[in-house]
Write a protein that holds these residues in place. Structure first.
Motif, short mmCIF file in Angstrom:
data_model
loop_
_atom_site.label_atom_id
_atom_site.label_comp_id
_atom_site.label_asym_id
_atom_site.label_seq_id
_atom_site.Cartn_x
_atom_site.Cartn_y
_atom_site.Cartn_z
N UNK A 121 39.16 43.00 39.69
CA UNK A 121 40.54 43.20 39.23
C UNK A 121 40.77 44.69 38.96
N UNK A 122 41.97 45.12 39.30
CA UNK A 122 42.35 46.50 39.01
C UNK A 122 43.84 46.56 38.76
N UNK A 123 44.30 47.63 38.16
CA UNK A 123 45.74 47.85 38.01
C UNK A 123 46.29 48.50 39.26
N UNK A 151 40.45 42.76 27.93
CA UNK A 151 40.09 44.00 28.60
C UNK A 151 41.39 44.71 28.96
N UNK A 152 41.54 45.93 28.44
CA UNK A 152 42.77 46.71 28.59
C UNK A 152 42.53 47.86 29.56
N UNK A 153 43.55 48.18 30.33
CA UNK A 153 43.50 49.39 31.16
C UNK A 153 44.83 50.12 31.00
N UNK A 154 44.74 51.45 31.07
CA UNK A 154 45.95 52.26 30.84
C UNK A 154 46.62 52.69 32.13
N UNK A 155 45.85 52.79 33.22
CA UNK A 155 46.41 53.26 34.48
C UNK A 155 45.52 52.80 35.63
N UNK A 156 46.03 52.82 36.87
CA UNK A 156 45.22 52.40 38.02
C UNK A 156 44.00 53.30 38.21
N UNK A 157 42.97 52.73 38.81
CA UNK A 157 41.77 53.49 39.13
C UNK A 157 40.50 52.76 38.74
#
Length: 947
Positions: free
Chosen positions: A813-815, A914-920
């Motif tokens: 999974x990714x943003x 699980x949090x993400x702030x931006x793609x990558x």
């Protein structure tokens, strides 16, 4: 004024999608107004204008031969005045008098391709000129536009771009009709799309010397044709002991005639190879000390370049692709570039900005850029990966465009630390897509070039890299398997395409877990989670499937199938089997098993089989056509550099006594009984997974030993008594219907004819899940694959994207850029939620398995966070290049594992976020460790029970 980024994406996507055919325009049947290209042994004559580009005329002859190869009826090719009822007309707008006449007479409308870069139009027109009833026209906006149109038609009639380089047969067709309509693939999204032949000794260079007498224009002509058929346009030529412009005076002319844009690698400035400096340079490769000599050397490179299409590499690294001397200052490097541009302007007689140039931010050169070094705006900034497929730097997505734009130098092959990888394809296109998708989203679209090593055996990822560069918007993450099926169908036909595609995707995934050069008998755990046995079993199954199709496929496809599918599967399956056998040999020797010497012999046989596989590829495959192509060593590395020859791993042989003696081993332990002092215990059994575990009984002697096992009625064994010559595995399972309530432990009593007695403990746990949905703890860990979330909460500007088949175990999974389909509140941050039911409390660890992404952001802001329930999230940087040790481990293991500590106060249901702030960042897996924690393994524990 700039359009919003998402608006630009939608605009560009719509333009390309309108121009891109999604279905074939070739039919075996005469549809309405279809053009008969070749029907019943009559092939339409092919016409071009003699004033067109040499590359166009040459490609038109290729079409002539391609039609003949498909239909057994070669059409006439001529530059004479067209005549006949049905003809093919080929030409370049503004260069071909034939095409320009059609435009002037308003017979051909080229308004939507004229002036565009490398764009073609294929269409049928009536009464194009006196004496001709109908014409199939292939018109190009420029030289390569026309060539791509020609080769697009060739591909559509069944000629694979890999017909020479992978021996793909050309299927016969009696009838070929071109459907009516305007057929085009639009303008390429990336301007320069190419490959780099590198690290080419011993394989490619040995092959070229034997087959062509060296890396000369005859050999390169084959490569140029391949690049054009794949709709590429750019080449960095081989440079290990080779100098393209110096080795053969016809190399450069042939490239220009074909229509290939040439360059030199990232550390070879001013169109001169490193070998040319070794041949003609004097003094040190040091601009401070030897500037005049270097300027004269570089001037000669630009003089030799002439008017041939070239992207000139500027800047300077140390000699031999090494870093510049310590303390090199930015002012000196900026002066070097300025002086190089003065030479370019002086020699060409035109402003430097009119000659395409690039500056490669490779390794330490990126540090100069980060410290403030700048080059003129018309120079392309060639950004780079870390040599292991992880892009190091990208421009901010809102950054103002540069005139020269940005490019990417990517790797499918590498020589250097932590280990060379050159032997075999280890590049899943899911990874390539994820990284190049990021690059494209960040407006990196001027140059894409990939190091492909020896070219073979990188056929599939090369195809994908160049196809994706043409139109990234056409291939999304969910289209990758469809792409793979289509590619397999192009090479092998429709019948086995889906199966072959699955093999292709699977073998690249398995091979990508760890480069074969990094493998050894310790890579996977022999005892924990049955890991080594599981991965070897996966390869065995894949090899059986690949082998079964090889037996069934038509004889004419066998060479191509072996090269593209069977060899990378069987060679790697054998390599894994060898290292697994070596691992068993060392364990058996420690335990004194009678089977020890047998494993030593088997390991040696597998080592010899590896050599036999390579020998077949080199000497028998396709009649010996690919001699030397599998010369690359890959066994016996002791440092980053390759061994001169493959080296058999060390194995142990023991003296086996005559007298029989029973030994007992249990799953998950290297100990053996009765020697060990501890009590042997099998891994825990639970009713949810209904798992089974094993005991291994083995003999220490040459004479047989008998055994007997006593077990309660609710414990099932696949053998209770017998005789052992060397060893026997006995599977143990539980009949949960018979298990008495409250029973949590039991014993298996083993006795041998030699008097050995061993009691093995069995732990049992009955779990009642209730109505809970999610992961339930049954071990001292909970292992979760990233795609098995309960909720995916998007943000206002980003949404979650599943990357199918990405990574080492399942998917990822990714943003992604762009808002979610459902509008989110302003304060909602993107995160994934995983429901878990824990049996343990207290301190728990969460190991987050991330792809080895490097923080490519200008402000190093790539981060993720993890939390349990409503606790304050632990915010962590995502950067596999955090320090040399982290990077070395991350790229070697193809994973970046970051562990955080948390506290759970009560057993029962919990939510991991699980949090993400931006793609990558790319999430592959999450592992919670409790109590005894997680045992060491390469892939981590297998996924826990989920309902």
């Amino acid at each position: 004024m700039y359009l919003p980024f998402t608006a630009l994406l939608l605009l560009f996507a719509s333009m390309r999608c309108l121009a891109t055919p999604d279905t074939s325009y070739i039919s075996r049947y005469p549809g309405s107004n279809a053009f008969p290209l070749s029907v019943n042994q009559v092939s339409a004559p092919v016409y071009a204008s003699e004033d067109d580009f040499p590359g166009v005329l040459r490609a038109a002859k290729d079409l002539q031969h391609d039609i003949a190869a498909v239909t057994n009826k070669e059409p006439v090719f001529t530059t004479a005045k067209p005549s006949g009822k049905q003809v093919v007309l080929i030409g370049t707008i503004g260069k071909s008098s034939l095409i320009d006449h059609l435009i002037a007479m308003k017979k051909l409308d080229v308004g939507n391709i004229k002036g565009k870069w490398e764009t073609f139009l294929i269409m049928v027109i009536d009464k194009p000129m006196p004496g001709v009833d109908r014409a199939l026209v292939i018109a190009g906006s420029d030289k390569r536009g026309t060539i791509y149109g020609i080769y697009d038609l060739s591909a559509q009639i069944g000629v694979s771009p890999w017909y020479y380089w992978a021996d793909v047969p050309i299927p016969h067709q009696d009838k070929l009709y071109v459907l009516a309509g305007r057929h085009s693939r639009g303008e390429p999204a990336v301007k320069y799309r190419g490959i780099f032949i590198n690290d080419e000794a011993p394989a490619f260079s040995g092959w070229a010397r034997q087959k062509f007498g060296g890396l000369n224009h005859v050999m390169y002509a084959k490569m140029f044709e391949l690049i054009l058929r794949l709709k590429g346009n750019y080449l960095w030529p081989a440079m290990w002991g080779n100098a393209f412009n110096d080795d053969d005076p016809l190399n450069r002319k042939t490239a220009d005639d074909y229509g290939i844009v040439m360059g030199t690698s990232h550390h070879e400035p001013m169109d001169r190879a490193q070998q040319e400096w070794k041949r003609y340079g004097t003094g040190a490769w040091d601009y401070n000390k030897n500037g005049e000599v270097l300027r004269d050397f570089w001037r000669k490179g630009i003089e030799n370049m002439g008017n041939a299409e070239t992207i000139v590499t500027v800047g300077m690294r140390g000699d031999g692709d090494m870093a510049m001397t310590e303390g090199t200052n930015i002012a000196l490097l900026e002066k070097i570039v300025a002086d190089q541009r003065n030479i370019i302007a002086s020699v060409t007689g035109k402003p430097a900005e009119r000659t395409p140039q690039l500056w490669a931010l490779y390794k330490e050169v990126q540090e100069y850029y980060d410290q403030g070094m700048r080059v003129p705006d018309d120079i392309t900034l060639l950004l780079c990966d870390d040599n292991w497929g992880n892009i190091r730097k990208l421009p901010a997505i809102t950054e103002k465009p540069r005139r020269g734009g940005y490019g990417i130098y990517y790797h499918f092959d590498y020589v250097g630390g932590p280990r060379n990888y050159k032997w075999i394809n280890t590049n899943p296109i899911t990874k390539v897509w994820e990284q190049m998708h990021l690059a494209y989203q960040h407006h990196v679209n001027q140059v894409w070039i990939v190091n492909v090593g020896d070219l073979k055996p990188m056929e599939f990822p090369i195809s994908f890299f160049l196809d994706y560069a043409w139109n990234p918007d056409k291939i999304g993450a969910n289209d990758l398997q469809k792409y793979t099926i289509n590619w397999a169908e192009q090479q092998f036909g429709k019948r086995y395409a889906a199966q072959i595609a699955r093999i292709l995707s699977t073998y690249t995934k398995y091979n990508g877990r760890r480069k074969p050069e990094l493998l050894n008998e310790r890579t996977y755990s022999l005892t924990n989670y049955n890991e080594f046995e599981r991965v070897v079993s996966e390869y065995r199954q894949l090899n059986v499937l690949a082998g079964s199709i090889y037996k069934q496929i038509s004889p004419e496809y066998k060479d191509a199938y072996y090269e593209l599918i069977l060899h990378p599967v069987s060679a790697m399956a054998n390599l894994y089997e060898m290292y697994y056998t070596v691992a068993l040999n060392r364990l058996y020797a420690q335990q004194g098993r009678a089977a020890t010497n047998e494993t030593a012999g088997k390991a040696n046989d597998l080592f010899l089989k590896d050599a036999e596989i390579s020998k077949y590829y080199n000497t028998q495959l396709a009649g010996g056509k690919w001699s030397h192509m599998m010369d690359q060593t890959h066994i016996g590395y002791t440092s980053w550099q390759e061994p001169r020859t493959n080296i058999m791993p060390e194995v142990t042989k023991i003296t086996v006594p005559n007298e029989a003696a029973l030994g007992v081993a249990v799953e998950g332990s290297t100990d053996w009984w009765p020697r060990a002092n501890s009590t042997p215990r099998l891994p825990q059994f639970d009713n949810l997974q209904n798992s089974k575990h094993f005991i291994e009984l083995f003999n220490h002697g040459t004479k047989p030993v008998s055994y007997k096992i006593e077990a309660p009625g609710y414990i099932k064994l696949d053998a209770y008594a017998g005789k052992i010559d060397k060893q026997r595995r006995i599977w143990v399972s539980i009949d949960w219907q018979k298990l008495p309530a409250g029973k949590a432990a039991a014993d298996l009593k083993i006795s041998g004819s030699d008097g050995t007695k061993v009691t093995v403990g069995v732990n049992l746990v009955r779990i009642t899940p209730g109505g809970f949905k999610g992961f339930i703890q049954t071990d001292p860990y909970v292992s979760i694959e990233a795609t098995h979330y309960q909720k995916a909460i998007a943000g206002q500007t980003y949404h979650w994207m599943l990357l199918p088949d990405y990574g080492r175990t399942a998917s990822a999974m990714t943003l992604a850029y762009g808002p979610a389909p459902v509008k989110q509140p302003v304060n909602v941050k993107p995160h994934l939620e995983y429901a878990v039911k824990l049996a343990d409390t207290g301190t728990v660890t969460i190991s987050t398995y991330l792809a080895p992404t490097i923080d490519f952001t200008p402000d190093k802001s790539l981060r993720y966070a993890v939390s349990i329930d409503d606790e304050l999230p632990r915010l962590m940087p995502v950067n596999a290049d955090l320090n040399p040790k982290v990077w070395d481990q991350a790229v070697s293991g193809n994973i970046n594992i970051i562990t955080t500590s948390h506290h759970v106060t009560k057993a029962g249901p919990h939510i991991i976020k699980v949090w993400m702030e931006s793609p990558g960042a790319v999430l592959e897996k999450i592992v919670l460790g409790t109590g005894e924690g997680v045992k060491p393994s390469y892939l981590g524990p297998p996924e826990s029970f989920r309902r």
